[in-house]
Design a protein around this motif. Structure first.
Motif, short mmCIF file in Angstrom:
data_model
loop_
_atom_site.label_atom_id
_atom_site.label_comp_id
_atom_site.label_asym_id
_atom_site.label_seq_id
_atom_site.Cartn_x
_atom_site.Cartn_y
_atom_site.Cartn_z
N THR A 38 0.84 -1.20 0.00
CA THR A 38 0.00 0.00 0.00
C THR A 38 0.87 1.24 0.00
O THR A 38 2.01 1.22 0.47
N LEU A 39 0.31 2.29 -0.55
CA LEU A 39 0.94 3.62 -0.55
C LEU A 39 -0.06 4.61 0.03
O LEU A 39 -1.24 4.59 -0.34
N ASP A 40 0.40 5.47 0.91
CA ASP A 40 -0.42 6.58 1.40
C ASP A 40 -0.06 7.80 0.55
O ASP A 40 1.09 8.22 0.53
N VAL A 41 -1.06 8.32 -0.15
CA VAL A 41 -0.81 9.37 -1.14
C VAL A 41 -1.63 10.61 -0.79
O VAL A 41 -2.82 10.52 -0.50
N SER A 42 -0.97 11.77 -0.86
CA SER A 42 -1.67 13.03 -0.59
C SER A 42 -2.57 13.37 -1.77
O SER A 42 -2.42 12.85 -2.87
N ARG A 43 -3.48 14.27 -1.52
CA ARG A 43 -4.47 14.68 -2.53
C ARG A 43 -3.83 15.14 -3.83
O ARG A 43 -4.36 14.91 -4.91
N ASP A 44 -2.67 15.77 -3.75
CA ASP A 44 -2.02 16.28 -4.96
C ASP A 44 -1.05 15.28 -5.58
O ASP A 44 -0.37 15.59 -6.55
N GLY A 45 -0.99 14.06 -5.07
CA GLY A 45 -0.13 13.03 -5.65
C GLY A 45 -0.65 12.54 -6.99
O GLY A 45 -1.84 12.64 -7.28
N THR A 46 0.26 12.03 -7.82
CA THR A 46 -0.12 11.54 -9.14
C THR A 46 0.28 10.07 -9.29
O THR A 46 1.14 9.57 -8.56
N ARG A 47 -0.33 9.41 -10.28
CA ARG A 47 0.05 8.02 -10.58
C ARG A 47 1.52 7.96 -10.99
O ARG A 47 2.24 7.04 -10.63
N ALA A 48 1.96 8.94 -11.75
CA ALA A 48 3.35 8.97 -12.20
C ALA A 48 4.31 9.06 -11.01
O ALA A 48 5.34 8.39 -10.98
N GLN A 49 3.97 9.87 -10.03
CA GLN A 49 4.80 9.98 -8.83
C GLN A 49 4.83 8.67 -8.05
O GLN A 49 5.87 8.26 -7.53
N CYS A 50 3.68 8.00 -7.97
CA CYS A 50 3.61 6.71 -7.28
C CYS A 50 4.49 5.69 -7.98
O CYS A 50 5.26 4.97 -7.33
N LEU A 51 4.39 5.61 -9.30
CA LEU A 51 5.21 4.65 -10.04
C LEU A 51 6.69 4.97 -9.88
O LEU A 51 7.50 4.07 -9.66
N LYS A 52 7.06 6.24 -9.96
CA LYS A 52 8.47 6.61 -9.79
C LYS A 52 8.96 6.22 -8.40
O LYS A 52 10.06 5.68 -8.25
N HIS A 53 8.16 6.49 -7.38
CA HIS A 53 8.52 6.12 -6.01
C HIS A 53 8.78 4.61 -5.90
O HIS A 53 9.78 4.18 -5.33
N LEU A 54 7.88 3.82 -6.46
CA LEU A 54 8.04 2.36 -6.41
C LEU A 54 9.24 1.89 -7.23
O LEU A 54 10.00 1.02 -6.80
N MET A 55 9.42 2.48 -8.41
CA MET A 55 10.55 2.09 -9.26
C MET A 55 11.88 2.46 -8.62
O MET A 55 12.86 1.71 -8.76
N ASP A 56 11.94 3.57 -7.92
CA ASP A 56 13.16 3.93 -7.20
C ASP A 56 13.51 2.85 -6.18
O ASP A 56 14.68 2.47 -6.03
N GLN A 57 12.51 2.34 -5.47
CA GLN A 57 12.73 1.28 -4.49
C GLN A 57 13.18 -0.02 -5.17
O GLN A 57 14.09 -0.69 -4.70
N VAL A 58 12.53 -0.35 -6.28
CA VAL A 58 12.87 -1.59 -7.00
C VAL A 58 14.28 -1.49 -7.57
O VAL A 58 15.07 -2.45 -7.46
#
Length: 81
Positions: A38-58
Motif C-alpha cells: 500500500t501507498l499513502d498518497v496526498s491529494r495532490d499526488g499523481t500516478r506517475a509519482q507513485c510509479l516513480k517512487h516504487l521504481m526507485d525502491q525496486v
C-alpha cells in the motif's frame, strides 16, 4: 508519499488516501518479480509519482535496469467511509 505493507493503526491525515499497488518487473532475461503493498498518497499526488517512487525502491533493491511488465494502483478502501 509513504510506502508500507500493512494497514496503518492511525487514520490517515485529511486529504490522504491509501492505495493498493501491484508492480511486476523483469529484472533479467527470464527473471520477474512482483511487488505488492500500500501507498499513502496526498491529494495532490499523481500516478506517475507513485510509479516513480516504487521504481526507485525496486531499482535500489536489484541494482540494475528493470522493465515494468504490469502496474496497478487502486484505492485500498472497499466500502464507503
Amino acid at each position: 508519499m509513504n510506502s508500507q505493507t500493512e494497514t496503518p493503526a492511525a487514520p490517515l491525515p485529511a486529504g490522504w488516501t491509501q492505495y493498493h499497488y501491484v508492480l511486476t518487473v523483469q529484472i533479467a532475461k527470464e527473471v520477474t518479480a512482483t511487488h505488492t503493498g500500500t501507498l499513502d498518497v496526498s491529494r495532490d499526488g499523481t500516478r506517475a509519482q507513485c510509479l516513480k517512487h516504487l521504481m526507485d525502491q525496486v531499482q535500489a533493491k536489484y541494482g540494475q535496469h528493470v522493465v515494468v511488465l504490469f502496474f496497478s494502483l487502486e484505492p485500498n478502501a472497499l466500502g464507503a467511509r
